[in-house]
Design a protein around this motif. Structure first.
Motif, PDB file in Angstrom:
ATOM      1  N   ILE A   1       0.861  -1.184   0.000  1.00  0.00           N
ATOM      2  CA  ILE A   1       0.000   0.000   0.000  1.00  0.00           C
ATOM      3  C   ILE A   1       0.895   1.231   0.000  1.00  0.00           C
ATOM      4  N   ASP A   2       0.465   2.253  -0.728  1.00  0.00           N
ATOM      5  CA  ASP A   2       1.278   3.457  -0.901  1.00  0.00           C
ATOM      6  C   ASP A   2       0.522   4.687  -0.429  1.00  0.00           C
ATOM      7  N   PHE A   3       1.287   5.658   0.069  1.00  0.00           N
ATOM      8  CA  PHE A   3       0.733   6.937   0.494  1.00  0.00           C
ATOM      9  C   PHE A   3       1.679   8.049   0.054  1.00  0.00           C
ATOM     10  N   VAL A   4       1.127   9.260  -0.059  1.00  0.00           N
ATOM     11  CA  VAL A   4       1.961  10.459  -0.169  1.00  0.00           C
ATOM     12  C   VAL A   4       1.429  11.440   0.860  1.00  0.00           C
ATOM     13  N   THR A   5       2.316  11.972   1.691  1.00  0.00           N
ATOM     14  CA  THR A   5       1.905  12.893   2.742  1.00  0.00           C
ATOM     15  C   THR A   5       2.754  14.146   2.697  1.00  0.00           C
ATOM     16  N   LYS A   6       2.078  15.284   2.785  1.00  0.00           N
ATOM     17  CA  LYS A   6       2.773  16.576   2.763  1.00  0.00           C
ATOM     18  C   LYS A   6       3.179  16.958   4.189  1.00  0.00           C
ATOM     19  N   GLN A   7       4.404  17.454   4.343  1.00  0.00           N
ATOM     20  CA  GLN A   7       4.903  17.855   5.653  1.00  0.00           C
ATOM     21  C   GLN A   7       4.693  19.356   5.872  1.00  0.00           C
ATOM     22  N   ASN A   8       5.314  19.902   6.918  1.00  0.00           N
ATOM     23  CA  ASN A   8       5.143  21.315   7.252  1.00  0.00           C
ATOM     24  C   ASN A   8       5.515  22.214   6.075  1.00  0.00           C
ATOM     25  N   GLU A   9       4.901  23.388   6.028  1.00  0.00           N
ATOM     26  CA  GLU A   9       5.190  24.344   4.962  1.00  0.00           C
ATOM     27  C   GLU A   9       6.243  25.344   5.422  1.00  0.00           C
ATOM     28  N   TYR A  10       7.174  25.630   4.504  1.00  0.00           N
ATOM     29  CA  TYR A  10       8.276  26.540   4.796  1.00  0.00           C
ATOM     30  C   TYR A  10       8.384  27.592   3.701  1.00  0.00           C
ATOM     31  N   ILE A  11       9.262  28.576   3.940  1.00  0.00           N
ATOM     32  CA  ILE A  11       9.653  29.542   2.916  1.00  0.00           C
ATOM     33  C   ILE A  11      11.104  29.258   2.541  1.00  0.00           C
ATOM     34  N   LEU A  12      11.350  29.034   1.252  1.00  0.00           N
ATOM     35  CA  LEU A  12      12.725  28.868   0.774  1.00  0.00           C
ATOM     36  C   LEU A  12      13.317  30.254   0.581  1.00  0.00           C
ATOM     37  N   GLN A  13      14.429  30.535   1.284  1.00  0.00           N
ATOM     38  CA  GLN A  13      15.035  31.866   1.266  1.00  0.00           C
ATOM     39  C   GLN A  13      16.548  31.735   1.088  1.00  0.00           C
ATOM     40  N   SER A  14      17.193  32.865   0.827  1.00  0.00           N
ATOM     41  CA  SER A  14      18.645  32.818   0.598  1.00  0.00           C
ATOM     42  C   SER A  14      19.437  32.886   1.901  1.00  0.00           C
ATOM     43  N   GLU A  15      18.826  33.441   2.946  1.00  0.00           N
ATOM     44  CA  GLU A  15      19.516  33.501   4.249  1.00  0.00           C
ATOM     45  C   GLU A  15      19.599  32.088   4.829  1.00  0.00           C
ATOM     46  N   LYS A  16      20.801  31.685   5.234  1.00  0.00           N
ATOM     47  CA  LYS A  16      20.973  30.302   5.676  1.00  0.00           C
ATOM     48  C   LYS A  16      21.431  30.231   7.129  1.00  0.00           C
TER      49      LYS A  16
END
Length: 559
Positions: free
Chosen positions: A379-394
């Motif tokens: 059986i297969d699933f796809v689950t979305k995790q927390n949402e983030y902002i991709l930014q240049s500051e690391k």
């Protein structure tokens, strides 16, 4: 005899009527009251059509007669001006709906006055006027406060090209009237009013109004009151038993911890990883471009090697502003350095910084593919995790091999993912395990509504609507998933009328691997999906009793 000059004579008397205000309703009059109401027209660009004039004339005759009989008559007029035609016209022409509505209502008003209808024009309303719709908004809030407004997912007509919901009249031969694209059925959450709470009152109050009997019958059919019972059928799902020992198909300590932490300790499941099987040769296990397929390959491979129920994962990052592959970045190291077999973490970081510089910050989220294999299959699933902002500051903190974590800022907390506590970064995986994965092994039930609970002993199978939430959430439990998916797609392409035609030959697909238990005699009965059952009628599921229902009998004979 001189020719009748209708323009001159009619205008003369219409001007006199307007000047003397003979059609105004008097709020303080002591005369008996009469309220004549027509369906307010939708002001389309071409002006009035004969249907408007027909209904207006009928009520105008009645209203004039009532005035002559001494009644204080209220015969109002207005414009039901919100709606899709003006929106579609605006999309087509670029003219703002406000301008179109003003122009159209001016046309309609001029035509109605020239026809001489006895409306009380002092009470003219327009549903697009804020002074009007502020009250419809107020009424809605009262419904909400008193539990009469609620949200519910309902299938709607959906145009995949224009990405808009369509009214039934905008679907012509199964296609979008505007662009000609085949229309799909799509579940959309929308606001509903709990009119069913007033079904008894609506039905009873028809006794006291002077409608024609055939109109009362139409109204009662529309109310659709049904007396009956809801009955629960337990499901026997033969393919799944929650194991006491599970192999986590990876050596990655972060993924091992993620899976272990997600399962409730009370289940007493023993978890082992590939570290417990150092002699497994997995050199031939080659991962490809599809993260879902990668998870499946791993779970099936390691289950075959060990005989233990196996859970495996793979993940991919979605970046909203990434133009290719619907936003999913498949091979970041190839993107970072196409000339190298494997780009370094530094090169990946430089690619991220250049991407943000060119495109700006972007919403991002990891999507996890989860695959579970045991003797019942995969059986297969796809689950979305927390949402983030991709930014240049690391972040100065590094996590070798996971470069993106340094650049992902949590939308809610502002923390960079690499600096978050482990449980925060992987919290959504816990939700997935408890809300989706473990549900496959728990007792499940289907609730049906029937007006004939006395026929329960004769129920020989269940039928679900193709859109029933059980199918949506549990497709992995069946052993003929491809057949089911194909049938659901076909059902979505049909209108509600096409699906429920009495003369239509009934079609359906059995949910193999699943049986229901008839609560009256504890006998196993098959479960089917069929498009003649509608998701928004009753519970979206029926018990079939061929001995007492002709349609059930036809279906049972065929299958």
């Amino acid at each position: 005899m001189k020719d009748y000059n209708h323009k001159q004579i009619e205008k003369k008397w219409q001007d006199i009527w307007a000047k003397k205000k003979i059609f105004l309703a008097d709020d303080k009059s002591k005369k008996p009251k009469f309220y004549g109401l027509i369906e307010f027209p939708y002001p389309s660009g071409e002006g009035l059509h004969v249907g408007h004039i027909r209904s207006n004339t009928a009520m105008d005759v009645i209203s004039r007669k009532r005035r002559m009989e001494g009644f204080n008559v209220l015969y109002p007029i207005g414009w039901d001006a919100f709606g899709l035609p003006t929106e579609n016209y605006a999309i087509k022409t670029g003219i703002h709906p406000t301008i179109v509505t003003k122009k159209n209502t001016d046309t309609f008003r001029k035509q109605l006055k020239e026809l001489g209808f006895s409306f009380d024009w002092s009470r003219e309303i327009n549903t697009t006027d804020p002074k009007y719709y502020k009250w419809t908004q107020w009424i809605f809030l009262q419904f909400l406060k008193h539990g009469l407004a609620y949200k519910k997912k309902m299938p709607i007509n959906w145009c995949p090209k224009d990405k808009i919901g369509l009214a039934n009249e905008e679907v012509v031969d199964g296609k979008c009237e505007r662009c000609g694209t085949p229309v799909e059925k799509k579940d959309k959450e929308q606001w509903m009013l709990a009119i069913t709470k007033y079904a008894d009152r609506l039905d009873k109050d028809l006794d006291s109004v002077d409608f024609l009997e055939k109109i009362k019958i139409q109204q009662r059919n529309w109310i659709g009151k049904s007396d009956g019972a809801e009955i629960e059928f337990k499901l026997n799902i033969s393919t799944r038993v929650l194991p006491k020992k599970i192999l986590i198909g990876t050596k990655n300590p972060a993924k091992i911890k993620m899976v272990k932490d997600a399962f409730p300790k009370a289940l007493n499941i023993e978890f082992v990883s590939l570290d417990n099987f150092p002699n497994i040769d997995d050199s031939n296990l080659v991962e490809g471009d599809d993260f879902r397929e990668n998870a499946r390959r791993k779970s099936e491979f390691y289950f075959k090697k060990t005989g233990l129920p196996t859970i495996s994962t793979d993940h991919i990052l979605w970046v909203e502003k990434y133009q290719e592959n619907n936003g999913f970045i498949v091979h970041i190291r190839k993107l970072a350095n196409p000339n190298s077999p494997r780009a370094t973490d530094q090169e990946v970081g430089e690619w991220v910084e250049n991407f943000v510089k060119q495109n700006g910050e972007s919403k991002s989220a990891f999507h996890y593919a989860v695959s579970f294999t045991d003797k019942g299959g995969t059986i297969d699933f796809v689950t979305k995790q927390n949402e983030y902002i991709l930014q240049s500051e690391k972040s100065p903190k590094k996590n070798e091999g996971y470069v993106f974590d340094r650049y992902l800022k949590d939308i809610e907390t502002g923390e960079l993912r690499v600096e978050q506590q482990f449980q925060k970064g992987f919290g959504r995986f816990n939700e997935f395990v408890n809300n989706e994965f473990l549900r496959l092994f728990s007792e499940q039930k289907i609730k049906v509504f029937t007006t004939r609970p006395d026929t329960l002993f004769g129920a020989t199978y269940l039928v679900l609507a193709p859109e029933h939430p059980f199918i949506t959430h549990n497709s992995q439990l069946t052993t003929n998933n491809e057949e089911i998916t194909k049938y659901i797609k076909q059902a979505k392409e049909k209108t509600e009328m096409e699906r429920t035609e009495e003369e239509k030959e009934k079609t359906g697909v059995e949910l193999k691997g699943i049986k229901a238990i008839n609560p009256a005699n504890n006998e196993e009965i098959p479960v089917w999906i069929a498009d003649y059952v509608l998701a928004d009628y009753g519970t979206g599921a029926i018990m079939a009793v061929p001995a007492h229902d002709e349609r059930d009998f036809q279906f049972a004979k065929k299958y």
